[in-house]
Design an enzyme around this catalytic site. Structure first.
Site, PDB file in Angstrom:
ATOM      1  N   LEU A  99      50.098  51.874 -32.698  1.00 24.59           N
ATOM      2  CA  LEU A  99      51.690  51.839 -32.315  1.00 24.59           C
ATOM      3  C   LEU A  99      52.520  51.318 -32.944  1.00 24.59           C
ATOM      4  O   LEU A  99      53.346  50.947 -31.779  1.00 24.59           O
ATOM      5  CB  LEU A  99      51.918  51.153 -30.953  1.00 24.59           C
ATOM      6  CG  LEU A  99      51.533  51.903 -28.850  1.00 24.59           C
ATOM      7  CD1 LEU A  99      50.918  51.073 -28.652  1.00 24.59           C
ATOM      8  CD2 LEU A  99      52.867  52.544 -29.378  1.00 24.59           C
ATOM      9  N   GLY A 143      45.096  69.646 -26.715  1.00 25.37           N
ATOM     10  CA  GLY A 143      43.184  68.946 -27.070  1.00 25.37           C
ATOM     11  C   GLY A 143      43.118  70.091 -28.615  1.00 25.37           C
ATOM     12  O   GLY A 143      42.389  71.497 -27.590  1.00 25.37           O
ATOM     13  N   ASN A 185      44.169  61.836 -24.348  1.00 24.71           N
ATOM     14  CA  ASN A 185      44.355  61.711 -25.368  1.00 24.71           C
ATOM     15  C   ASN A 185      43.611  61.672 -26.060  1.00 24.71           C
ATOM     16  O   ASN A 185      42.418  62.541 -25.831  1.00 24.71           O
ATOM     17  CB  ASN A 185      45.251  60.090 -25.361  1.00 24.71           C
ATOM     18  CG  ASN A 185      45.762  59.178 -26.332  1.00 24.71           C
ATOM     19  OD1 ASN A 185      45.542  59.585 -27.069  1.00 24.71           O
ATOM     20  ND2 ASN A 185      46.960  58.370 -25.694  1.00 24.71           N
ATOM     21  N   GLY A 243      42.453  67.376 -32.544  1.00 23.50           N
ATOM     22  CA  GLY A 243      42.878  68.451 -33.259  1.00 23.50           C
ATOM     23  C   GLY A 243      41.167  69.251 -33.176  1.00 23.50           C
ATOM     24  O   GLY A 243      40.664  69.070 -31.936  1.00 23.50           O
ATOM     25  N   CYS A 296      45.856  51.711 -23.521  1.00 20.80           N
ATOM     26  CA  CYS A 296      46.557  50.503 -24.089  1.00 20.80           C
ATOM     27  C   CYS A 296      45.663  48.838 -23.590  1.00 20.80           C
ATOM     28  O   CYS A 296      45.667  49.085 -22.390  1.00 20.80           O
ATOM     29  CB  CYS A 296      47.598  49.808 -24.556  1.00 20.80           C
ATOM     30  SG  CYS A 296      47.577  48.864 -25.395  1.00 20.80           S
ATOM     31  N   LYS A 301      57.310  59.330 -29.525  1.00 21.59           N
ATOM     32  CA  LYS A 301      56.061  58.141 -29.602  1.00 21.59           C
ATOM     33  C   LYS A 301      56.446  57.513 -28.582  1.00 21.59           C
ATOM     34  O   LYS A 301      57.309  56.485 -27.980  1.00 21.59           O
ATOM     35  CB  LYS A 301      56.518  57.904 -31.227  1.00 21.59           C
ATOM     36  CG  LYS A 301      55.200  56.993 -30.985  1.00 21.59           C
ATOM     37  CD  LYS A 301      54.417  57.407 -31.654  1.00 21.59           C
ATOM     38  CE  LYS A 301      53.648  55.454 -31.609  1.00 21.59           C
ATOM     39  NZ  LYS A 301      51.733  55.871 -31.927  1.00 21.59           N
TER      40      LYS A 301
HETATM   41  O1  RRO Z   1      49.644  54.473 -31.760  1.00 21.19           O
HETATM   42  C1  RRO Z   1      48.475  55.242 -31.983  1.00 21.19           C
HETATM   43  O2  RRO Z   1      47.323  54.191 -32.354  1.00 21.19           O
HETATM   44  C2  RRO Z   1      47.370  55.862 -30.583  1.00 21.19           C
HETATM   45  C3  RRO Z   1      48.175  56.227 -29.327  1.00 21.19           C
HETATM   46 BR1  RRO Z   1      49.879  54.710 -28.728  1.00 21.19          BR
HETATM   47  C4  RRO Z   1      47.250  56.696 -28.331  1.00 21.19           C
HETATM   48  O3  RRO Z   1      48.314  56.611 -27.551  1.00 21.19           O
HETATM   49  N1  RRO Z   1      47.030  58.107 -28.746  1.00 21.19           N
HETATM   50  C5  RRO Z   1      46.700  58.061 -29.850  1.00 21.19           C
HETATM   51  O4  RRO Z   1      45.537  58.636 -30.761  1.00 21.19           O
HETATM   52  N2  RRO Z   1      46.794  56.989 -31.636  1.00 21.19           N
END
Ligand code: RRO
Length: 312
Positions: free
Chosen positions: A78, A247, A196, A221, A135, A50
């Site tokens: 995060l 993906g 992502n 999903g 981010c 993570k």
């Molecule tokens: O932690 C999250 O909410 C999150 C992250 Br870091 C990411 O890279 N992608 C995502 O869908 N959730």
């Protein structure tokens, strides 16, 4: 003869091409739940952690998940122990996994990114790093991975810090992911991973307000698989570094489609929440699919879908 699924990725030798998507499989919690059998039969060829950040984070307000048609929306935000907590408490446990460890990292300034990459990459347990560039920068509000020039500049700052593989995790929420992938490559990235989650919102029908505590989140999903395949195919055709495709992969047939689109590795994300052993099943199905296609291994079918089909 059964196909040989072994694959070489940025100098790391892997038993097969199936890994986990960052944040979608908690190896420490899984070991607590399933014991050493989890370690003996680890579902993935490499483990991607993570994402960790310089300081600890509590994550977003609940609710953090929404079930969407053929997928889900998350706004986890995060939550993590921060760099020091990760190095002290998580890394020693992850070091016992029987597969190479890739640590996903994120920061909100170039300097903080450099500090995390420097500290993590020095640890012998770590085989490679994934840079999560989705981010927003706290100072400028920019999302690095939405800007090719910012992505290249970040890589140029981080590249001299380590010889270990740097994998850039691309956001799909841009008009031209190929431009960002090319910038990552030009900056010195060893690989790119995509996609992502897609920006998404759910509205609570009772209150007509956003369902998720953070107001919005990211869709994952099978709902996003076709989008992911298109972006993987475009990026793989444009760069010379390996691509980790993900993906909505739920089966060996899905995984094979990503390999045909040009992926060297495939990552299983949301499907592992439904079935923690999905990685093993998908690897086995992939082996069968290679056999049926008459291929001796992943290299033979990689990029098979790269060329445009003839008009019919
Ligand atoms: O932690 C999250 O909410 C999150 C992250 Br870091 C990411 O890279 N992608 C995502 O869908 N959730």
């Amino acid at each position: 003869m059964s196909p040989d699924l072994r694959v070489s990725f940025c100098g790391i030798e892997l038993e097969h091409p199936v890994v986990n998507a960052s944040g979608c499989f908690d190896a420490i919690a899984a070991r607590r739940a399933f014991g050493d059998s989890l370690v003996d039969r680890f579902p993935f060829a490499a483990f991607v952690s993570k994402t960790i950040t310089p300081e600890p984070r509590a994550g977003n307000a609940p609710p953090r998940l929404f079930e969407a048609p053929a997928g889900m929306i998350n706004s986890i935000g995060l939550p993590n122990k921060g760099l020091a907590g990760f190095l002290e408490r998580d890394l020693p446990q992850l070091g016992f996994l029987p597969v190479p460890l890739i640590v996903s990292v994120m920061a909100t300034s170039r300097e903080d990114f450099a500090a995390v990459v420097d500290a993590v990459s020095r640890r012998p347990e770590v085989a490679g790093l994934e840079l999560n560039v989705s981010c927003p920068n706290v100072h400028s509000g920019l999302i690095v991975g939405e800007q090719p020039a910012e992505t290249a500049a970040l890589l140029e700052a981080l590249r001299p810090l380590t010889e270990k593989p740097l994998i850039v995790k691309l956001t799909p929420n841009v008009a031209d992911p190929v431009a960002v992938a090319a910038a990552a490559e030009a900056g010195g990235a060893d690989a790119v991973s995509l996609i992502n989650t897609l920006k998404a919102t759910a509205i609570d029908p009772a209150t007509l307000r956003p369902w998720l505590g953070a107001g919005r989140g990211g869709l994952s999903g099978p709902a996003i698989r076709a989008v992911a395949l298109e972006q993987v195919r475009s990026v793989a055709a444009a760069v010379h570094i390996p691509v980790v495709g993900m993906g909505g992969i739920t089966s060996g047939a899905d995984a094979l489609a990503f390999i045909a689109a040009g992926a060297t590795l495939v990552a299983v994300g949301t499907e592992s929440f439904r079935d923690p052993a999905a990685g093993i099943r998908i690897r086995d199905e992939l082996g069968t699919a290679f056999g049926l296609a008459g291929a001796a291994g992943p290299g033979e079918l990689r990029g098979a879908a790269a060329a445009a089909p003839a008009n019919r």
